[in-house]
Write an enzyme that holds these catalytic residues in place. Structure first.
Site, mmCIF file in Angstrom:
data_model
loop_
_atom_site.group_PDB
_atom_site.id
_atom_site.type_symbol
_atom_site.label_atom_id
_atom_site.label_comp_id
_atom_site.label_asym_id
_atom_site.label_seq_id
_atom_site.Cartn_x
_atom_site.Cartn_y
_atom_site.Cartn_z
ATOM 1 N N THR A 1 -5.688 0.861 12.050
ATOM 2 C CA THR A 1 -6.357 0.962 10.823
ATOM 3 C C THR A 1 -6.578 -0.305 9.907
ATOM 4 O O THR A 1 -6.627 -0.529 8.591
ATOM 5 C CB THR A 1 -5.426 1.919 9.766
ATOM 6 O OG1 THR A 1 -3.662 1.225 9.792
ATOM 7 C CG2 THR A 1 -5.013 3.151 10.489
ATOM 8 N N GLU B 1 0.597 -0.583 15.977
ATOM 9 C CA GLU B 1 0.039 0.101 15.625
ATOM 10 C C GLU B 1 -1.080 1.026 17.004
ATOM 11 O O GLU B 1 -1.265 2.228 17.436
ATOM 12 C CB GLU B 1 -1.129 0.295 14.750
ATOM 13 C CG GLU B 1 -1.779 1.075 14.028
ATOM 14 C CD GLU B 1 -3.051 1.256 13.113
ATOM 15 O OE1 GLU B 1 -3.609 2.014 12.924
ATOM 16 O OE2 GLU B 1 -2.782 0.232 12.552
ATOM 17 N N HIS C 1 5.495 -5.177 8.784
ATOM 18 C CA HIS C 1 5.526 -6.327 8.869
ATOM 19 C C HIS C 1 5.784 -7.474 8.172
ATOM 20 O O HIS C 1 4.948 -8.455 7.311
ATOM 21 C CB HIS C 1 4.508 -6.776 10.063
ATOM 22 C CG HIS C 1 3.885 -6.293 11.079
ATOM 23 N ND1 HIS C 1 3.043 -5.880 12.099
ATOM 24 C CD2 HIS C 1 5.770 -6.493 11.999
ATOM 25 C CE1 HIS C 1 3.561 -5.579 13.164
ATOM 26 N NE2 HIS C 1 5.012 -5.271 13.389
ATOM 27 N N HIS D 1 -0.937 -4.730 19.368
ATOM 28 C CA HIS D 1 -0.442 -4.543 18.596
ATOM 29 C C HIS D 1 0.667 -3.505 17.573
ATOM 30 O O HIS D 1 0.284 -2.126 18.933
ATOM 31 C CB HIS D 1 -1.330 -4.109 17.281
ATOM 32 C CG HIS D 1 -1.164 -4.201 15.931
ATOM 33 N ND1 HIS D 1 -0.526 -2.823 15.312
ATOM 34 C CD2 HIS D 1 -1.023 -5.066 14.690
ATOM 35 C CE1 HIS D 1 -0.407 -3.494 13.833
ATOM 36 N NE2 HIS D 1 -0.305 -4.805 13.293
ATOM 37 N N CYS E 1 1.334 -1.068 0.077
ATOM 38 C CA CYS E 1 -0.236 0.571 -0.011
ATOM 39 C C CYS E 1 0.818 1.523 0.177
ATOM 40 O O CYS E 1 2.018 1.277 -0.002
ATOM 41 C CB CYS E 1 -1.150 0.264 1.616
ATOM 42 S SG CYS E 1 -0.057 -0.408 2.525
ATOM 43 N N CYS F 1 2.281 5.780 8.933
ATOM 44 C CA CYS F 1 1.692 5.845 7.712
ATOM 45 C C CYS F 1 1.139 7.143 8.123
ATOM 46 O O CYS F 1 0.093 7.161 9.334
ATOM 47 C CB CYS F 1 0.769 4.905 7.687
ATOM 48 S SG CYS F 1 -0.310 4.521 6.620
ATOM 49 N N SER G 1 1.999 -4.945 3.231
ATOM 50 C CA SER G 1 3.495 -5.098 3.896
ATOM 51 C C SER G 1 4.203 -6.116 3.514
ATOM 52 O O SER G 1 4.984 -6.061 3.111
ATOM 53 C CB SER G 1 4.334 -5.058 4.668
ATOM 54 O OG SER G 1 3.023 -6.003 5.851
ATOM 55 N N CYS H 1 -8.055 1.823 6.655
ATOM 56 C CA CYS H 1 -7.750 2.396 5.971
ATOM 57 C C CYS H 1 -7.827 2.070 4.565
ATOM 58 O O CYS H 1 -8.487 0.607 4.641
ATOM 59 C CB CYS H 1 -6.514 2.412 5.752
ATOM 60 S SG CYS H 1 -4.936 1.092 5.319
ATOM 61 N N SER I 1 0.884 -10.055 10.899
ATOM 62 C CA SER I 1 0.478 -8.738 9.692
ATOM 63 C C SER I 1 -0.976 -8.949 10.262
ATOM 64 O O SER I 1 -1.630 -9.523 9.045
ATOM 65 C CB SER I 1 1.001 -8.812 8.270
ATOM 66 O OG SER I 1 0.491 -8.169 7.896
#
Length: 317
Positions: A173, A134, A49, A132, A20, A104, A275, A203, A231
């Site tokens: 996301t 994030e 990841h 995680h 992405c 990101c 990823s 996302c 991931s």
């Protein structure tokens, strides 16, 4: 004596798949930093990841560490695409380290929303997976106690918040679109005044890849998802295929293929997490083509044209 003909295999390849814009940008930041500053460039946490990507960058001069304390003085450090708590850049600045933030932009957008909501006095319910990176990064944007994590619909009914009338929600996301919709419905039932993010936090790339899998999974006897077990968006793609009633396997490389899975498979679906580079998709297809007479077809459900700007100072590198 002639060779046995290979069995025929229909191959449906999902599009969009793979990298992405956020992953692309993060990898570029590391590569350009190495070009500009020379090796080594330190990276806090895996930049994305994917072991293949991490190993490729390591070969170019990136050094991956889990903690800022492992970064020596006087070398640049890059923060991963998943985002970091505010305390991390603050500590880097305190030590005089030059750092580049590869978070990101869509994750950064969630960080800014969190800050605004807390400043407005709202308590945030955050939908995500505990542990995680994030989630850790987003929780680190606001004072402790101002955000509560929910992972499931059941969690929604057990959490306590300071004021039922003053609640907002945000999300990781890379979640399952369907699971998140169910959790949001439960939140709206429990807290009718809950404020939703605009637009949705999941996302575009996560949504598009899940939609692409839904479009082909029911026509496939087996679905292969190329991606890492850590991931989030790749693991969600396996779940999406299974919900459509299709067997699905997560693999990182062609070497992990088990041709025992292929008994009675006439149509195979392939996708890749956000990823995973396209080179790994081709590697898997080539390995399958050694055993099967492959008829390959790409099924495109959306065309992605998004690109994110690089940080100032690196564009010219």
């Amino acid at each position: 004596m002639t060779d046995q003909p290979k069995p025929s295999l229909e191959l449906l390849i999902a599009a969009p798949r793979g990298f992405c814009a956020g992953v692309d940008r993060a990898i570029q930041i590391v590569e350009l930093a190495i070009e500009k500053y020379g090796a080594p460039v330190y990276v806090r946490h895996e930049i994305v990841h994917n072991r293949f990507v991490v190993d490729s960058l390591r070969d170019k001069g990136a050094v991956f560490v889990d903690h800022l304390d492992e970064v020596p003085d006087g070398v640049p450090v890059v923060f991963s695409a998943h985002g970091v708590p505010k305390a991390v850049p603050a500590k880097a600045a305190e030590r005089g380290l030059s750092y580049l933030d590869a978070t990101c932009p869509l994750v950064s957008k969630v960080h800014r929303q969190a800050e605004r909501l807390v400043a407005a006095g709202r308590h945030i319910v955050f939908i995500g997976h505990a542990g995680h990176p994030e989630v850790i990064g987003t929780f680190g944007q606001v004072p402790e106690g101002d955000m509560t994590l929910v992972e499931t619909v059941e969690d929604v009914w057990t959490i306590s918040v300071p004021d039922d009338q003053n609640v907002a929600f945000l999300t990781q996301t890379t979640l399952s679109v369907d699971d998140t919709a169910a959790i949001v419905s439960a939140l709206q039932a429990r807290f009718p005044a809950v404020q939703a993010p605009r637009p949705d936090d999941i996302c575009y790339a996560t949504t598009n890849r899940q939609t692409a899998v839904k479009a082909i999974a029911s026509a496939c006897d087996l679905m292969l998802v190329i991606g890492a077990p850590n991931s989030s968006n790749s693991v969600r793609l396996v779940e999406v295929a299974e919900r459509e009633g299709t067997r699905a396997k997560l693999i990182q490389r062609a070497a992990e293929l088990d041709f025992g899975w292929f008994a009675d498979v006439r149509t195979l679906g392939i996708t890749a997490g956000a990823s995973a580079p396209e080179i790994l998709v081709r590697e898997v297809v080539d390995a399958i083509a050694q055993r099967f007479d492959v008829h390959e077809r790409e099924v495109e459900t959306n065309r992605e044209t998004i690109a994110f700007k690089l940080p100032r100072g690196l564009e010219a590198a």
